[in-house]
Motif scaffolding. Structure first.
Motif, short mmCIF file in Angstrom:
data_model
loop_
_atom_site.label_atom_id
_atom_site.label_comp_id
_atom_site.label_asym_id
_atom_site.label_seq_id
_atom_site.Cartn_x
_atom_site.Cartn_y
_atom_site.Cartn_z
N LYS A 198 0.84 -1.21 0.00
CA LYS A 198 0.00 0.00 0.00
C LYS A 198 0.87 1.25 0.00
CE LYS A 198 -2.85 2.67 3.10
NZ LYS A 198 -3.40 2.76 4.44
N LYS A 199 1.87 1.29 0.86
CA LYS A 199 2.78 2.44 0.97
C LYS A 199 3.52 2.66 -0.35
CE LYS A 199 7.21 3.36 3.40
NZ LYS A 199 7.33 4.69 2.98
N LEU A 200 4.07 1.59 -0.91
CA LEU A 200 4.85 1.72 -2.14
C LEU A 200 3.97 2.09 -3.34
CD1 LEU A 200 7.36 -1.22 -1.67
CD2 LEU A 200 7.77 1.23 -1.34
N ALA A 201 2.75 1.56 -3.39
CA ALA A 201 1.84 1.93 -4.47
C ALA A 201 1.59 3.44 -4.45
CB ALA A 201 0.53 1.16 -4.34
N LYS A 202 1.42 4.00 -3.26
CA LYS A 202 1.23 5.45 -3.16
C LYS A 202 2.48 6.19 -3.59
CE LYS A 202 -0.29 9.08 -0.08
NZ LYS A 202 -0.77 9.46 1.24
N GLU A 203 3.65 5.75 -3.10
CA GLU A 203 4.90 6.40 -3.45
C GLU A 203 5.21 6.32 -4.94
OE1 GLU A 203 8.02 4.77 -1.00
OE2 GLU A 203 7.17 5.63 0.84
N GLU A 204 4.82 5.21 -5.57
CA GLU A 204 5.09 5.01 -7.00
C GLU A 204 4.03 5.67 -7.89
OE1 GLU A 204 7.71 3.25 -8.56
OE2 GLU A 204 8.68 3.18 -6.60
N GLY A 205 2.99 6.25 -7.27
CA GLY A 205 1.97 6.97 -8.01
C GLY A 205 0.93 6.10 -8.69
N VAL A 206 0.76 4.86 -8.21
CA VAL A 206 -0.21 3.97 -8.83
C VAL A 206 -1.42 3.67 -7.95
CG1 VAL A 206 1.52 2.91 -10.34
CG2 VAL A 206 0.99 1.85 -8.13
N ALA A 207 -1.42 4.17 -6.73
CA ALA A 207 -2.49 3.83 -5.79
C ALA A 207 -3.86 4.31 -6.26
CB ALA A 207 -2.18 4.38 -4.40
N GLU A 208 -3.94 5.52 -6.77
CA GLU A 208 -5.23 6.08 -7.14
C GLU A 208 -5.84 5.38 -8.36
OE1 GLU A 208 -7.11 10.35 -8.40
OE2 GLU A 208 -5.61 10.33 -6.78
N ASP A 209 -5.05 5.15 -9.39
CA ASP A 209 -5.56 4.47 -10.59
C ASP A 209 -5.75 2.98 -10.37
OD1 ASP A 209 -5.76 6.76 -12.14
OD2 ASP A 209 -3.77 6.53 -13.00
N GLY A 210 -4.94 2.40 -9.50
CA GLY A 210 -5.08 0.99 -9.18
C GLY A 210 -3.85 0.18 -9.54
N TYR A 211 -3.75 -0.98 -8.92
CA TYR A 211 -2.61 -1.86 -9.09
C TYR A 211 -3.05 -3.28 -8.78
CZ TYR A 211 -2.40 -0.98 -4.03
OH TYR A 211 -2.71 -0.84 -2.69
N ARG A 212 -2.17 -4.21 -9.07
CA ARG A 212 -2.47 -5.62 -8.84
C ARG A 212 -1.41 -6.20 -7.92
NH1 ARG A 212 -3.65 -8.44 -14.17
NH2 ARG A 212 -5.63 -7.44 -13.78
N LEU A 213 -1.85 -7.05 -6.98
CA LEU A 213 -0.96 -7.80 -6.10
C LEU A 213 -1.12 -9.27 -6.43
CD1 LEU A 213 -1.67 -6.02 -2.69
CD2 LEU A 213 0.22 -5.59 -4.28
N ILE A 214 0.01 -9.97 -6.63
CA ILE A 214 -0.04 -11.38 -7.01
C ILE A 214 0.99 -12.16 -6.19
CG2 ILE A 214 0.35 -13.05 -8.88
CD1 ILE A 214 -0.22 -10.73 -10.86
N ILE A 215 0.56 -13.31 -5.68
CA ILE A 215 1.49 -14.28 -5.10
C ILE A 215 1.28 -15.58 -5.85
CG2 ILE A 215 2.14 -15.63 -3.07
CD1 ILE A 215 1.18 -13.33 -1.31
N ASN A 216 2.33 -16.08 -6.50
CA ASN A 216 2.27 -17.35 -7.21
C ASN A 216 2.72 -18.47 -6.27
OD1 ASN A 216 1.61 -16.04 -9.70
ND2 ASN A 216 3.75 -15.53 -9.96
#
Length: 116
Positions: free
Chosen positions: A70-88
């Motif tokens: 969550k913290k890194l998504a905000k810092e990277e500027g992708v939190a507002e538009d959205g992102y995907r989290l995946i664990i294989n």
């Protein structure tokens, strides 16, 4: 005992990686083969080979992986538009390194997940 991976060496700073976050529980770094403009890997500092190897004692580190995402998504500027989290998990799940890791992908529309 699980076999050590390249991720263990990144945690200990024995090999170079673009580390963007590290604390006592987790380490995060940029994927060397990014699948999106933002592609980070967030790993526990303790070696857990797969999701099948998770125990109750790992809950704090696994929870930290999500809060750091969550913290890194905000810092990277992708939190507002959205992102995907995946664990294989394991070979059929697409796992390549047997040290559990959370992929954070974003920076473009990712679309639906295609299975097949």
């Amino acid at each position: 005992m699980a076999e050590e991976t390249i991720f263990s060496k990144i945690i200990r700073k024995e090999i170079d990686a673009d580390v963007v976050y590290q604390d006592d529980l987790v380490t995060a770094f940029r994927d060397i083969n990014p699948r999106a403009p933002v592609h980070l890997l967030i790993i526990p500092n303790v070696l857990i080979p797969t999701v099948n190897d998770v125990e109750a004692e790992h809950e704090l580190a696994l929870g930290r992986m999500i809060t750091v995402a969550k913290k890194l998504a905000k810092e990277e500027g992708v939190a507002e538009d959205g992102y995907r989290l995946i664990i294989n998990c394991n070979s059929h799940g697409g796992q390549e390194v047997y040290h559990i890791h959370l992929h954070l992908l974003g920076g473009k529309p990712l679309g639906p997940i295609h299975i097949g």
